[in-house]
Design a protein around this motif. Sequence first.
Motif, PDB file in Angstrom:
ATOM      1  N   LEU A  98       0.851  -1.197   0.000  1.00 13.56           N
ATOM      2  CA  LEU A  98       0.000   0.000   0.000  1.00 13.56           C
ATOM      3  C   LEU A  98       0.882   1.241   0.000  1.00 13.56           C
ATOM      4  O   LEU A  98       1.983   1.207   0.538  1.00 13.56           O
ATOM      5  N   ARG A 101      -0.643   5.632   4.326  1.00 13.49           N
ATOM      6  CA  ARG A 101      -1.619   6.705   4.514  1.00 13.49           C
ATOM      7  C   ARG A 101      -1.266   7.487   5.781  1.00 13.49           C
ATOM      8  O   ARG A 101      -0.893   6.874   6.781  1.00 13.49           O
ATOM      9  N   ASN A 198      -2.147  -3.019  10.208  1.00 15.51           N
ATOM     10  CA  ASN A 198      -3.110  -2.327   9.348  1.00 15.51           C
ATOM     11  C   ASN A 198      -3.517  -3.345   8.291  1.00 15.51           C
ATOM     12  O   ASN A 198      -2.943  -3.405   7.218  1.00 15.51           O
ATOM     13  N   PRO A 199      -4.500  -4.186   8.629  1.00 15.73           N
ATOM     14  CA  PRO A 199      -4.848  -5.290   7.729  1.00 15.73           C
ATOM     15  C   PRO A 199      -5.778  -4.811   6.612  1.00 15.73           C
ATOM     16  O   PRO A 199      -6.277  -3.690   6.669  1.00 15.73           O
ATOM     17  N   PRO A 200      -6.008  -5.650   5.611  1.00 14.36           N
ATOM     18  CA  PRO A 200      -7.046  -5.302   4.629  1.00 14.36           C
ATOM     19  C   PRO A 200      -8.403  -5.320   5.329  1.00 14.36           C
ATOM     20  O   PRO A 200      -8.723  -6.284   6.012  1.00 14.36           O
ATOM     21  N   TYR A 201      -9.167  -4.232   5.197  1.00 11.39           N
ATOM     22  CA  TYR A 201     -10.452  -4.200   5.910  1.00 11.39           C
ATOM     23  C   TYR A 201     -11.613  -3.668   5.081  1.00 11.39           C
ATOM     24  O   TYR A 201     -12.668  -3.315   5.613  1.00 11.39           O
ATOM     25  N   ILE A 202     -11.425  -3.571   3.788  1.00 16.56           N
ATOM     26  CA  ILE A 202     -12.519  -3.076   2.954  1.00 16.56           C
ATOM     27  C   ILE A 202     -13.466  -4.238   2.623  1.00 16.56           C
ATOM     28  O   ILE A 202     -13.012  -5.328   2.255  1.00 16.56           O
ATOM     29  N   VAL A 214      -7.012   4.387  -5.574  1.00 18.27           N
ATOM     30  CA  VAL A 214      -6.858   3.257  -4.660  1.00 18.27           C
ATOM     31  C   VAL A 214      -7.186   1.956  -5.403  1.00 18.27           C
ATOM     32  O   VAL A 214      -6.413   0.993  -5.404  1.00 18.27           O
ATOM     33  N   ALA A 222      -4.110  -6.092  -0.178  1.00 18.01           N
ATOM     34  CA  ALA A 222      -3.922  -5.250   1.001  1.00 18.01           C
ATOM     35  C   ALA A 222      -5.190  -4.485   1.364  1.00 18.01           C
ATOM     36  O   ALA A 222      -5.228  -3.777   2.357  1.00 18.01           O
ATOM     37  N   LEU A 223      -6.234  -4.636   0.547  1.00 16.40           N
ATOM     38  CA  LEU A 223      -7.490  -3.920   0.778  1.00 16.40           C
ATOM     39  C   LEU A 223      -8.641  -4.853   1.143  1.00 16.40           C
ATOM     40  O   LEU A 223      -9.494  -4.516   1.960  1.00 16.40           O
ATOM     41  N   GLU A 255      -5.508  -0.984  12.982  1.00 22.03           N
ATOM     42  CA  GLU A 255      -6.248   0.039  12.251  1.00 22.03           C
ATOM     43  C   GLU A 255      -7.580  -0.570  11.818  1.00 22.03           C
ATOM     44  O   GLU A 255      -7.654  -1.759  11.497  1.00 22.03           O
TER      45      GLU A 255
HETATM   46  N1  GLN Z   1      -7.631   3.111   4.451  1.00 23.09           N
HETATM   47  C1  GLN Z   1      -7.378   2.372   3.262  1.00 23.09           C
HETATM   48  C2  GLN Z   1      -8.249   2.904   2.143  1.00 23.09           C
HETATM   49  O1  GLN Z   1      -9.326   3.377   2.374  1.00 23.09           O
HETATM   50  C3  GLN Z   1      -7.654   0.916   3.429  1.00 23.09           C
HETATM   51  C4  GLN Z   1      -6.455   0.201   3.812  1.00 23.09           C
HETATM   52  C5  GLN Z   1      -6.782  -1.129   4.398  1.00 23.09           C
HETATM   53  O2  GLN Z   1      -7.664  -1.876   3.979  1.00 23.09           O
HETATM   54  N2  GLN Z   1      -6.032  -1.429   5.359  1.00 23.09           N
HETATM   55  O3  GLN Z   1      -7.843   2.852   1.027  1.00 23.09           O
END
Ligand code: GLN
Length: 307
Positions: A98, A101, A198-202, A214, A222-223, A255
């Motif tokens: 990534l 951020r 800060n894992p993938p969290y979407i 993005v 990573a998302l 995160e």
């Molecule tokens: N904050 C990131 C974004 O909105 C997401 C990164 C994540 O999934 N860790 O692009």
Amino acid sequence: MTGSSRGLTRRAALRHCRTALETADPGDAAGDARFLLLGVLGLENRDLLVEGDRPLDDGEAVALDAALARRLAGEPVARILGAWEFWGLPIRLAPETLVPRPDTEILVEAALASVSDRSAPLRCLDLGTGSGCILAALLSELPRAYGIGLDRSAAALAMARHNLAANGFGGRSAFAVGDWCDAMRGTADQTFDLVVSNPPYIVRDVIPTLHREVRMHDPLAALDGGADGLDAYRRILDGVRTGNLLAHAGVLAVEIGYDQAASVRSLAAAAGFVDRGLTRDLAGHDRVLSFGLPKGHGDPHLRIDRH
Ligand code: GLN
């Protein structure tokens, strides 16, 4: 089409880039133009002030024109340069990492806030380390700490290793390929004072709606947090708990997405963690959750034997 920057002075080239970018997307044209010019020419702000009248040589002009064309086609400046800054530290990027951020600096702040003695020889673990930016930031503030970074991607780890070494932390860091905590299995009694991620969290279905920069230019792995965005938290919470990776006074800080605090808190409670607080980002969004172990955990006389 934009003209070439051939023969322009540095200052004129900056103006040229800014004008071209403003026409395409006024968003942050001035900042993008500056970062692009400085990054491509390998200059600092000072060089523009003091030697702004110096003309670009042909190689510089060609490189700048190519970079500008990529930016105009929608690629983020950090990707074009393959480098960005995090916590004031230079961080190189690979396609597998990534772009760091600013929000993720909140994770570093939350982790540091849980440390009572910054000169202690703390042990840090960064799950899904990517470019290694979080670990680099932690080690920059904790002069006697050491850190391990895990990631599924060997290419990301190579970049993380480079970044830690380039920032002077090579001797205090180690990296291993692994899926979340799996690489730590069998390392009996290795516990960490700080575990960060800060894992993938979407949410998977939301990914197509993300901002183009993005969606097109950050690595999907990573998302993508799976169907409900929480897959990685389940793995992390379970792995840290069952692997006994957290020292008894240690802190796990993750995160989260702006709307995930309640869900991640209940997953953590179910996994046996104690809530150590929520930290918001500068925009006021929920951004980081911290967890610890219940009191008494790790006290030998309180430990319940397995049957
Ligand atoms: N904050 C990131 C974004 O909105 C997401 C990164 C994540 O999934 N860790 O692009």
